[in-house]
Design an enzyme around this catalytic site. Structure first.
Site, short mmCIF file in Angstrom:
data_model
loop_
_atom_site.label_atom_id
_atom_site.label_comp_id
_atom_site.label_asym_id
_atom_site.label_seq_id
_atom_site.Cartn_x
_atom_site.Cartn_y
_atom_site.Cartn_z
N HIS A 29 5.30 7.66 8.65
CA HIS A 29 4.02 8.32 8.43
C HIS A 29 2.91 7.28 8.20
O HIS A 29 1.86 7.34 8.84
CB HIS A 29 4.14 9.26 7.22
CG HIS A 29 2.84 9.74 6.68
ND1 HIS A 29 2.33 10.99 6.95
CD2 HIS A 29 1.93 9.13 5.88
CE1 HIS A 29 1.18 11.13 6.34
NE2 HIS A 29 0.89 10.01 5.69
N GLU A 30 3.17 6.31 7.33
CA GLU A 30 2.16 5.28 7.03
C GLU A 30 1.78 4.50 8.29
O GLU A 30 0.60 4.25 8.54
CB GLU A 30 2.67 4.31 5.97
CG GLU A 30 2.79 4.90 4.56
CD GLU A 30 1.48 5.48 4.07
OE1 GLU A 30 0.41 4.89 4.34
OE2 GLU A 30 1.50 6.56 3.43
N GLU A 62 -3.76 13.04 7.85
CA GLU A 62 -2.43 13.20 7.25
C GLU A 62 -1.52 14.03 8.16
O GLU A 62 -0.36 13.67 8.37
CB GLU A 62 -2.53 13.85 5.87
CG GLU A 62 -3.17 12.97 4.80
CD GLU A 62 -2.53 11.61 4.69
OE1 GLU A 62 -1.29 11.50 4.78
OE2 GLU A 62 -3.27 10.62 4.53
N HIS A 103 -0.58 6.14 10.58
CA HIS A 103 -2.01 5.94 10.28
C HIS A 103 -2.55 4.73 11.02
O HIS A 103 -3.68 4.73 11.51
CB HIS A 103 -2.21 5.72 8.77
CG HIS A 103 -2.15 6.98 7.96
ND1 HIS A 103 -2.91 8.08 8.24
CD2 HIS A 103 -1.43 7.30 6.86
CE1 HIS A 103 -2.67 9.03 7.35
NE2 HIS A 103 -1.76 8.59 6.50
ZN LIG Z 1 -0.91 9.46 4.81
#
Ligand SMILES: [Zn+2]
Length: 466
Positions: free
Chosen positions: A326-327, A406, A330
């Protein structure tokens, strides 16, 4: 009422408008928090939809934790709004300015008098806000966080930390401000371009040195030892061409048992930081009575496979990888760059408007500066007070954007085949941090930088196999 306001001199109108807007925002926020508190109070049963996700015990714990936090922020918010109003009404800013003048006069700096006075003013102002804020943060840390089992700090550590933070802030703030004031003074017609370029450089330098020179002053960073987790992180980074150079574990457990992970760094020099509280094999919180946990943190246990099964906190390796997926999403999706571009465009716009407004004498008159127009005060009045409606709007838009990012980052992790691990990681993290899974729609729309847990799980769960 509007008519009688328009009959006032323009500086009075400005002053009243600033004060009125500040209270409008305050009341709006108070109303939103009230709506959310009502949810905390009334939702005493785990909603059916969440039955599989959260047990009754955790649900109740998180409900009480969030309720305490919300009540606390009601009082601290009321206090700071009242304090701010009193400062404005009683002429606290011109008073502090003349006090700074007296102090710097005593030191006998002649030539750069205004800059010296500005620096003294800034130190006094930050000291004032640090001192008045201290009781609130002590209460929050040692009463609320303590009561709900998060606080890991001693009062000594906390106070030492506060002093260190103040000193480090001064070391950065004072030279940067004096250079900025100097640039504005000598910059000529296009000073706002130079001022903006200067703040851009400062933020780039700070981002570059922060992790290596500033953050270690406060927390202990240890390279993640060789092992399965590290190899897996490196493999995953390679698979999406993330230029990973180092993986660190930060001893967040010294402060609080809240958990997190992030990455930082420029271009080809990216590092990942994992909170020790995120790693179930690492978290000292899971090792009470275990010989592995050295109180000094000097010898982090690397033989992580032989741990008892009843883990209290943190994620297992596949879940950590999903969180990192997930990070890194980004990064891969350009969210980091987009955020930087937005904030720099905003900063340029603000400096430009500042250049337009700084010559207006009524702005200074409005805040009690009758016969001088110091640049620092101008920066404060314009950036903080005059721009406040714009700042509110901007921060709302950024919150909305952040929620979009997100979802996109979750979808990225999903695309890497990590949906089910991320699903369980989100549940665990929510549990460890005692997040409350039910939110008032208006409150969450205004405040939540991350989508509510349930929405994220739904987005992931659509493709979840089991
Ligand atoms: Zn995030």
């Amino acid at each position: 009422m509007l008519e009688s306001m328009l009959a006032l001199p323009v500086e009075k109108q400005i002053f009243l408008a600033v004060l009125g807007f500040s209270w409008t925002v305050y009341l709006w926020e108070a109303y939103l928090s009230y709506r959310q508190r009502r949810i905390y109070r009334s939702t005493t049963q785990v909603p059916q939809e969440l039955g599989k996700i959260m047990d009754t015990d955790t649900f109740e714990k998180s409900r009480l934790y969030q309720l305490d936090k919300s009540n606390f922020s009601f009082w601290s918010g009321l206090y700071s709004e009242t304090e701010g109003t009193l400062i404005l009404v009683l002429g606290g800013i011109p008073y502090l300015w003349s006090l700074a003048g007296t102090v710097s006069g005593r030191f006998g700096f002649g030539a750069e008098y205004e800059i010296t006075q500005s620096l003294v003013f800034l130190t006094l102002a930050t000291l004032f806000s640090a001192v008045t804020g201290l009781p609130w943060s002590i209460y929050s840390t040692f009463i609320i966080e303590e009561k709900h089992g998060f606080n890991q700090q001693t009062l000594g550590f906390f106070l030492k930390d506060a002093v260190k933070k103040f000193a480090v802030t001064q070391c950065i703030l004072l030279p940067v401000t004096s250079l900025l004031l100097h640039i504005i003074k000598i910059g000529g017609d296009f000073f706002f371009i130079y001022a903006w370029l200067f703040t851009l450089c400062v933020s780039l330098v700070l981002v570059t040195i922060y992790a290596d020179y500033i953050a270690p002053l406060f927390d202990k960073f240890t390279p993640l030892p060789e092992g399965e987790l590290k190899t897996d992180i490196e493999t995953m980074s390679q698979s999406i061409s993330f230029p990973l150079t180092k993986v660190y574990v930060v001893e967040g457990s010294k402060r609080s048992s809240h958990s997190n992970a992030y990455f930082y760094g420029f271009f080809k020099n990216k590092r990942i930081v994992l909170f020790d509280t995120l790693l179930e094999d690492y978290s000292p919180l899971n090792q009470a009575g275990d010989q592995g946990a050295d109180p000094e943190g000097n010898d982090m246990p690397s033989e992580s496979k032989v741990k008892p099964k009843n883990k209290k906190q943190g994620c297992n390796n596949p879940e950590i990888l999903a969180v990192l997926g997930h990070e890194l999403g980004h990064w891969k999706l350009g969210h980091t760059v987009k955020n930087i571009v937005i904030s720099q465009m905003n900063s340029f716009l603000c400096f430009f408007l500042f250049a337009v407004l700084i010559g207006r004498r009524e702005l200074f008159l409005a805040f009690g500066f009758n016969d001088s127009q110091p640049t620092l005060i101008g920066l404060m009045i314009i950036f903080q007070f005059i721009f406040s409606p714009y700042n509110e709007l901007l921060s709302f838009c950024l919150t909305v954007l952040s929620r979009r990012f997100e979802f996109q980052a979750d979808a990225f992790a999903l695309g890497m085949g990590k949906a089910s691990q991320l699903y369980s990681a989100l549940i665990k993290l929510n549990k460890d941090n005692l997040g409350f899974p039910v939110a008032d729609w208006l409150f969450s729309m205004w405040h939540y930088s991350h989508p509510p847990l349930l929405e994220r799980l739904r987005a992931l769960g659509n493709v979840k196999q089991d």
